[in-house]
Enzyme design. Structure first.
Site, mmCIF file in Angstrom:
data_model
loop_
_atom_site.group_PDB
_atom_site.id
_atom_site.type_symbol
_atom_site.label_atom_id
_atom_site.label_comp_id
_atom_site.label_asym_id
_atom_site.label_seq_id
_atom_site.Cartn_x
_atom_site.Cartn_y
_atom_site.Cartn_z
ATOM 1 N N GLU A 20 2.127 0.595 1.399
ATOM 2 C CA GLU A 20 3.395 -0.079 1.702
ATOM 3 C C GLU A 20 3.852 0.274 3.121
ATOM 4 O O GLU A 20 4.269 -0.598 3.894
ATOM 5 C CB GLU A 20 4.447 0.358 0.681
ATOM 6 C CG GLU A 20 5.846 -0.064 0.971
ATOM 7 C CD GLU A 20 6.865 0.725 0.161
ATOM 8 O OE1 GLU A 20 8.032 0.722 0.574
ATOM 9 O OE2 GLU A 20 6.498 1.350 -0.856
ATOM 10 N N ASP A 24 4.087 -2.625 5.990
ATOM 11 C CA ASP A 24 5.360 -2.911 6.649
ATOM 12 C C ASP A 24 5.164 -2.981 8.161
ATOM 13 O O ASP A 24 5.647 -3.909 8.820
ATOM 14 C CB ASP A 24 6.391 -1.841 6.290
ATOM 15 C CG ASP A 24 7.728 -2.078 6.972
ATOM 16 O OD1 ASP A 24 8.314 -3.164 6.789
ATOM 17 O OD2 ASP A 24 8.186 -1.170 7.687
ATOM 18 N N ASP A 93 7.776 -4.076 -2.022
ATOM 19 C CA ASP A 93 6.858 -2.961 -1.785
ATOM 20 C C ASP A 93 5.422 -3.356 -2.091
ATOM 21 O O ASP A 93 4.490 -3.010 -1.341
ATOM 22 C CB ASP A 93 7.247 -1.763 -2.654
ATOM 23 C CG ASP A 93 8.559 -1.120 -2.231
ATOM 24 O OD1 ASP A 93 9.088 -1.472 -1.156
ATOM 25 O OD2 ASP A 93 9.053 -0.258 -2.991
ATOM 26 N N GLU A 96 4.073 -5.611 0.732
ATOM 27 C CA GLU A 96 3.704 -4.813 1.902
ATOM 28 C C GLU A 96 2.406 -4.049 1.658
ATOM 29 O O GLU A 96 1.531 -3.991 2.532
ATOM 30 C CB GLU A 96 4.819 -3.821 2.246
ATOM 31 C CG GLU A 96 6.064 -4.476 2.799
ATOM 32 C CD GLU A 96 7.216 -3.508 2.952
ATOM 33 O OE1 GLU A 96 8.070 -3.773 3.812
ATOM 34 O OE2 GLU A 96 7.280 -2.494 2.216
#
Length: 150
Positions: A20, A24, A93, A96
């Site tokens: 994650e 991101d 989450d 990502e």
């Protein structure tokens, strides 16, 4: 992929938190690049606002829903009972994390192809009138202008 879809609630040795983090950063870069190329006449501050409207929990949760990612999540029974498959935070989450996993397995070009296609499907009109408002930034701008501090 299994790791990317495994929520921390499962208490497994490997879960999606590290992927994650990577995903991101990858999405932040790719959306910034996309906006830079798409909007050649928009100032940096406005591009930052558009990026903030696209790189956030709600936006990523929407893209995750488009892919029906919730159906494939590995959750604890408690999180399952609490509606975890529909929670924006968990879906975001997972999105990502999957983008991070794709980056590691297939490279930046493949993530770019997938994420931009998905972005354009979910947000066919990328402009200030059609995107979520970034209220935090708006509040900071108002307080900076009126009070001189954020």
């Amino acid at each position: 992929l299994e790791e990317a879809l495994t929520h921390k609630s499962t208490k497994q040795a490997l879960n999606n938190e590290r992927l994650e983090f990577l995903g991101d950063a990858v999405m932040d870069l790719l959306v910034a690049e996309y906006l830079f190329k798409k909007f050649s006449k928009i100032a940096e501050g406005d591009m930052s606002k558009l990026r903030a409207a696209l790189v956030n929990e709600k936006s990523f949760a929407n893209m995750s829903r488009r892919l029906k990612m919730g159906e494939f999540l590995r959750l604890s029974q408690a999180e399952e009972n609490n509606g975890g498959r529909e929670k924006d935070s968990i879906l975001s989450d997972a999105f990502e994390a999957v983008m991070g996993a794709i980056y590691l397995e297939a490279g930046l070009d493949k993530v770019r192809e997938i994420s931009i296609t998905l972005l354009e499907l979910c947000y066919p009109q990328i402009d200030f009138a059609h995107l979520e408002k970034d209220y935090k930034t708006a509040l900071q701008e108002v307080t900076q202008a009126t009070l001189g501090v954020i």
